[in-house]
Design an enzyme around this catalytic site. Structure first.
Site, PDB file in Angstrom:
ATOM      1  CD  GLU A  70      28.145 -19.075  60.770  1.00  0.00           C
ATOM      2  OE1 GLU A  70      27.649 -17.912  60.763  1.00  0.00           O
ATOM      3  OE2 GLU A  70      27.724 -19.980  61.514  1.00  0.00           O
ATOM      4  NE  ARG A  99      25.004 -36.217  61.365  1.00  0.00           N
ATOM      5  CZ  ARG A  99      23.952 -37.019  61.495  1.00  0.00           C
ATOM      6  NH1 ARG A  99      23.189 -37.298  60.462  1.00  0.00           N
ATOM      7  NH2 ARG A  99      23.667 -37.547  62.665  1.00  0.00           N
TER       8      ARG A  99
END
Lengths: 312, 279
Positions: A57, A167
């Site tokens: 990341e 999500r």
């Protein structure tokens, strides 16, 4: 248009794909989660403009920054906990300090990640992003708003933006006539007894709670504060002045998130109590997203009880 | 490939001396900053700014320019000297290093100073940024090249190795990086603080084309830069073996001068040494 329930991450995947078709400067980066963040759709359509950085990341944020320096418009995505936590310092030192046109769009925020548990549930990401100079923080409430947010930050705004997506499927709440504007809250209605300032998935919960309260004779307003930074302080002041109890509702820690932002402003300009609904100073845990919402008190019922108690 | 001419080497060595003088003067005025690591990389940065890189001080954002990223941002005085002597800004600005309101921040800031491509200072981040620039230039079909300077202590940062993988994976052959291997970091010898060798083998194992050179041999630096341009499908890492504090006998190899500025007396002695060198 807003007519079906969908996850904001699905709306993101579609919006990104469309954006990629009409703008050749869009590049997309992901850290091995492109299937989950839905950036994979863009990647499949435009492989030469898609960079999978692997499980890295920090490198992803640096790479996005470099691409922006050549005039590209990068969208960098992974789960919220990794995007804002693992790469926080890269976001601070490079993206924000140099005020780069990098869009950070993270999915899987909050406890509605569900079964994966606390390690994957970001309940502090808004706090981490909000504290950074030059950063704009946006938490869309549904798929329809998400699409507008993605287009707006690409077409109408230069600079770092953090967009917080989820999500799980969320009901559609925003009216068709709604037009997203950075820093502009959407007022569903103002209440005389209570006002709920909500963001993200808590907007639909706030609407449901207000309906229940109305049946009990309690006039409750609902405001979607989808831009958490910069805060729509004009609307906030109006909401605080028009009612007896002001409530914030967020799927985030009550430390550093929407509730904190609201309190920070009001404590200086119109000091009234702010009742905060959110995650207390604790981590999430495994469970279905519905179970977890109940477990952490992020439900219309909890909002109703909280407001009734505060009005006593 | 034609090797660099002796005349060019002599000219560049003189320029490097000029850079070292400016670095020392700047740091003495500021009375804080990083002396050792600015001096160790002075020959590399001279070769880049005064020979290899295509850049235009009158148009710092020229689209087709080559880019330089100072990943070891604490060597800011070195970058500032190179930019000032190239003509990006007035040499008199160097006196303001680290002062309130100065565009010459303690570590490079791209928002305040023309010629600085990106703000750096927190170690380990520059190579990722260089990768992104290199990938963007390729997307645009530009032949510009990207140069990145890392410290040897800096390669202890994990992100450096993430970026090492990315550059090789995306075949960024328009990228050429340096490790300024002066062997010292703030707390002591690199290999006592955290063992970093074998540096060359590490970069090779990560899929890079690697040159191992004396980082004070101007001809070697220029020749390595020229050769790097001919490499296809691989990024190049030039491991430059250097001496911390290079050029000033009483700073050389001294760990305490990592983050210490010269005193006025030391400056006088140092400038004299540089003037007498080669005479």
């Amino acid at each position: 248009m807003a007519n079906k329930s969908m996850a904001t991450r699905d709306a993101y995947g579609e919006a990104l794909l469309e954006l990629g078709k009409r703008r050749l400067d869009i590049v997309v980066l992901d850290a091995d989660l492109s299937g989950s963040t839905k950036t994979g759709k863009f990647g499949k359509a435009f492989p030469e403009r898609f960079f999978n950085i692997g499980v890295a990341e920090q490198d992803m944020i640096g790479m996005a920054s470099g691409l922006s320096l050549t005039g590209k418009l990068p969208f960098a995505s992974t789960f919220a906990v990794f995007e804002t936590g693992r790469a926080w310092e890269q976001i601070r030192q490079t993206v924000c300090y140099s005020n780069l046109n990098v869009k950070l769009v993270a999915t899987h925020s909050g406890i509605t990640v569900g079964e994966d548990g606390a390690s994957h549930q970001a309940v502090e990401d808004i706090a981490l992003m909000r504290v950074l100079p030059n950063m704009t923080v946006i938490v869309p409430s549904d798929g329809y708003e998400t699409t507008q947010v993605i287009n707006t930050i690409a077409d109408e705004y230069f600079g770092p933006v953090y967009v917080r997506l989820g999500r799980s499927k969320v009901p559609s709440v925003m009216p068709e006539r709604y037009r997203f504007k950075i820093g502009k809250a959407h007022v569903f209605n103002m209440g005389k007894d209570a006002n709920i300032i909500a963001a993200g998935i808590m907007v639909s919960m706030a609407i449901a709670a207000a309906e229940i309260l109305k049946k009990n004779g309690i006039d409750t307003g609902v405001i979607n504060m989808s831009t958490i930074k910069p805060l729509d302080t004009k609307t906030l002041l109006k909401a605080a002045k028009s009612c007896r109890v002001l409530v914030t509702a967020e799927e985030h820690s009550v430390i550093g998130g929407l509730g904190s932002a609201v309190s920070e402003f009001l404590s200086e300009h119109y000091p009234v109590p702010v009742v905060k609904i959110g995650i207390r100073d604790e981590f999430g845990c495994s469970g279905s997203s519905e179970e977890l919402l109940k477990f952490y008190g992020l439900t219309p019922d909890k909002i109703v009880k909280t407001i009734k108690k505060a009005l006593k | 490939m034609a090797k660099v001419s002796q005349a060019t080497v002599i000219e560049l060595k003189e320029k490097a001396k000029e850079l070292r003088k400016e670095i020392l003067k700047m740091l003495t005025t500021a009375q804080s900053g990083h002396t050792g690591g600015s001096l160790s990389a002075a020959d590399i940065v001279t070769a880049l700014y005064f020979h290899k890189m295509r850049h235009n001080p009158k148009d710092p954002k020229w689209r087709e320019r080559d880019r330089f990223i100072l990943s070891k941002g604490h060597a800011a005085p070195l970058l500032y000297a190179a930019l000032a002597l190239s003509g990006y800004f007035s040499k008199s600005l160097m006196k303001t290093l680290r002062k309130l309101g100065s565009p010459l921040q303690g570590h490079p800031c791209s928002r305040t100073l023309p010629g600085v491509e990106i703000s750096t200072g927190s170690l380990g981040q520059g190579l990722s940024i260089a990768n992104g620039i290199a990938a963007g230039l390729k997307l645009d079909g530009l032949g510009s090249r990207v140069y990145c300077l890392l410290g040897d202590g800096e390669i202890q940062e994990g992100q450096v190795w993430e970026a090492a993988m990315t550059a090789a994976h995306y075949k960024l052959d328009n990228l050429c990086a340096f490790v300024d291997n002066n062997g010292l970091q703030i707390d002591g010898h690199c290999c006592d603080v955290m063992y970093i060798e074998p540096i060359v083998k590490k970069w090779e194992a990560f899929g890079w084309n690697v040159f191992d050179i004396n980082g004070h041999d101007m001809a070697a630096i220029v020749n390595a830069l020229d050769q790097a341009e001919t490499v296809r499908d691989k990024p190049t890492m030039i491991v430059a073996r250097t001496v911390k504090g290079k050029g000033i006998s009483f700073f050389e190899g001294k760990v305490q001068y990592h983050g210490m500025a010269p005193t006025p007396e030391e400056l006088k002695k140092a400038l004299k040494e540089l003037d007498e060198d080669g005479k």
